[in-house]
Design a protein around this motif. Structure first.
Motif, short mmCIF file in Angstrom:
data_model
loop_
_atom_site.label_atom_id
_atom_site.label_comp_id
_atom_site.label_asym_id
_atom_site.label_seq_id
_atom_site.Cartn_x
_atom_site.Cartn_y
_atom_site.Cartn_z
N ILE A 47 27.22 81.07 45.48
CA ILE A 47 27.48 79.73 46.03
C ILE A 47 26.17 78.98 46.21
CG2 ILE A 47 28.26 78.49 48.10
CD1 ILE A 47 30.56 79.36 46.36
N HIS A 48 25.15 79.65 46.74
CA HIS A 48 23.86 78.97 46.91
C HIS A 48 23.31 78.51 45.55
CE1 HIS A 48 23.31 79.25 51.20
NE2 HIS A 48 23.74 80.50 51.16
N ASN A 49 23.47 79.33 44.52
CA ASN A 49 23.05 78.93 43.18
C ASN A 49 23.84 77.72 42.69
OD1 ASN A 49 21.17 81.00 43.08
ND2 ASN A 49 22.54 82.40 42.00
N TYR A 50 25.15 77.72 42.97
CA TYR A 50 26.00 76.60 42.59
C TYR A 50 25.56 75.32 43.33
CZ TYR A 50 30.08 73.67 41.86
OH TYR A 50 30.88 72.62 41.53
N ILE A 51 25.28 75.43 44.62
CA ILE A 51 24.83 74.27 45.39
C ILE A 51 23.52 73.74 44.83
CG2 ILE A 51 24.00 73.51 47.67
CD1 ILE A 51 26.09 75.52 48.88
N ASP A 52 22.60 74.62 44.47
CA ASP A 52 21.34 74.19 43.84
C ASP A 52 21.61 73.42 42.55
OD1 ASP A 52 19.67 75.28 45.80
OD2 ASP A 52 19.38 77.16 44.70
N MET A 53 22.55 73.93 41.74
CA MET A 53 22.89 73.26 40.48
C MET A 53 23.46 71.87 40.74
SD MET A 53 25.74 74.25 37.63
CE MET A 53 27.03 73.70 38.73
N VAL A 54 24.38 71.77 41.71
CA VAL A 54 24.99 70.48 42.03
C VAL A 54 23.93 69.51 42.55
CG1 VAL A 54 26.61 69.31 43.59
CG2 VAL A 54 27.31 71.39 42.40
N ARG A 55 23.07 69.98 43.42
CA ARG A 55 22.03 69.11 43.99
C ARG A 55 21.07 68.64 42.89
NH1 ARG A 55 22.26 68.17 49.01
NH2 ARG A 55 20.07 67.60 49.22
N ASN A 56 20.83 69.48 41.90
CA ASN A 56 20.01 69.07 40.77
C ASN A 56 20.72 67.98 39.95
OD1 ASN A 56 17.61 69.36 39.09
ND2 ASN A 56 19.02 70.20 37.57
N GLN A 57 22.05 68.09 39.84
CA GLN A 57 22.80 67.04 39.14
C GLN A 57 22.69 65.70 39.86
OE1 GLN A 57 26.73 68.74 38.92
NE2 GLN A 57 26.21 70.05 37.20
N TYR A 58 22.67 65.73 41.18
CA TYR A 58 22.48 64.48 41.92
C TYR A 58 21.17 63.80 41.48
CZ TYR A 58 25.78 66.41 45.46
OH TYR A 58 26.85 66.96 46.12
N LYS A 59 20.10 64.60 41.40
CA LYS A 59 18.78 64.05 41.04
C LYS A 59 18.75 63.60 39.58
CE LYS A 59 16.47 67.14 44.22
NZ LYS A 59 15.91 68.47 44.28
N ASN A 61 21.41 63.11 37.33
CA ASN A 61 22.47 62.22 36.83
C ASN A 61 22.96 61.18 37.83
OD1 ASN A 61 22.51 63.69 34.35
ND2 ASN A 61 23.73 65.25 35.37
N GLY A 62 22.48 61.27 39.07
CA GLY A 62 22.88 60.31 40.09
C GLY A 62 24.29 60.51 40.62
N ILE A 63 24.90 61.65 40.27
CA ILE A 63 26.28 61.92 40.71
C ILE A 63 26.53 63.42 40.55
CG2 ILE A 63 27.43 61.54 38.48
CD1 ILE A 63 28.68 60.26 41.92
N GLY A 64 27.58 63.92 41.15
CA GLY A 64 27.96 65.32 41.05
C GLY A 64 29.13 65.59 41.96
N ARG A 65 29.51 66.83 42.11
CA ARG A 65 30.62 67.20 42.98
C ARG A 65 30.19 67.05 44.44
NH1 ARG A 65 33.65 66.82 38.46
NH2 ARG A 65 33.84 68.77 37.33
N PHE A 66 31.13 66.60 45.29
CA PHE A 66 30.85 66.37 46.71
C PHE A 66 31.77 67.22 47.57
CE2 PHE A 66 28.54 62.18 47.47
CZ PHE A 66 27.87 62.21 46.26
N CYS A 67 31.25 67.68 48.70
CA CYS A 67 32.10 68.37 49.66
C CYS A 67 33.12 67.39 50.19
CB CYS A 67 31.26 68.94 50.81
SG CYS A 67 30.38 70.42 50.32
N THR A 68 34.33 67.88 50.38
CA THR A 68 35.43 67.05 50.84
C THR A 68 35.91 67.62 52.16
OG1 THR A 68 35.93 66.49 48.56
CG2 THR A 68 37.68 66.14 50.18
N ILE A 69 35.95 66.76 53.17
CA ILE A 69 36.14 67.17 54.56
C ILE A 69 37.26 66.35 55.19
CG2 ILE A 69 34.98 67.23 56.82
CD1 ILE A 69 32.36 67.41 54.94
#
Length: 177
Positions: A47-59, A61-69
């Motif tokens: 999961i931590h690796n996945y979060i790192d990947m998503v956070r890299n996509q933010y930087k 591509n300017g977008i990525g998957r978001f936590c939904t609460i």
């Protein structure tokens, strides 16, 4: 990322490492992975690796998957969002916007996926000015296929992956263009 989307019941915000426990709870459930290559997570480091990947996509591509609460309870129910696919080919396509979501099983059949999907499509078309949104689902995932159809995506075709599993390709053009 500064982006936060809100609906009547949901808040969608960037994924952070302090979300790892709730995301691991979702992703270790085999039922969540029935239509996702049958590979539930077995270690929170995944999961931590996945979060790192998503956070890299933010930087990148300017977008990525978001936590939904859920607003009312502050429970993290999974992730939703737009991803720019440029790291692999899917159904002969790359460099495209993909809408997707994954929810913890205890939050299925409550309308959350539909609610989040409408908000993300609105954001993608009206704020990001995306011309075309794509999505792909396992052909046998009736619930997700129904949700995509309900929010206005059009089924385009079935296609096999490398292992011969059949997937459905969905698409929606920006209604403002």
């Amino acid at each position: 990322m500064d982006l936060i989307l809100e609906t009547e019941r949901l808040i969608m915000r960037e994924m952070r490492h302090d979300d790892a426990e709730a995301l691991f709870e979702m992703d270790k459930n085999p039922n969540v992975h029935i239509y996702l290559w049958q590979k539930p997570f077995t270690n929170i480091d995944e999961i931590h690796n996945y979060i790192d990947m998503v956070r890299n996509q933010y930087k990148t591509n300017g977008i990525g998957r978001f936590c939904t609460i859920i607003k009312e309870t502050n429970e993290l129910i999974g992730w939703t969002g737009i991803k720019f696919i440029n790291d692999h080919v899917e159904n002969g396509n790359t460099n495209f916007y993909d809408y997707g979501y994954r929810l913890n099983e205890v939050f299925w059949n409550k309308g959350f996926a539909t609610e989040a999907s409408k908000a993300w499509l609105d954001h993608g078309f009206n704020q990001m000015k995306i011309d075309k949104m794509n999505a792909y689902t396992h052909a046998e995932n009736g619930a997700s296929n129904h949700i995509l159809e309900k929010v206005g995506m059009k089924f385009m075709e079935n296609y096999p992956d490398e292992e011969g599993v059949i997937w459905k390709w969905w698409q929606m053009n920006n209604p403002n263009k």
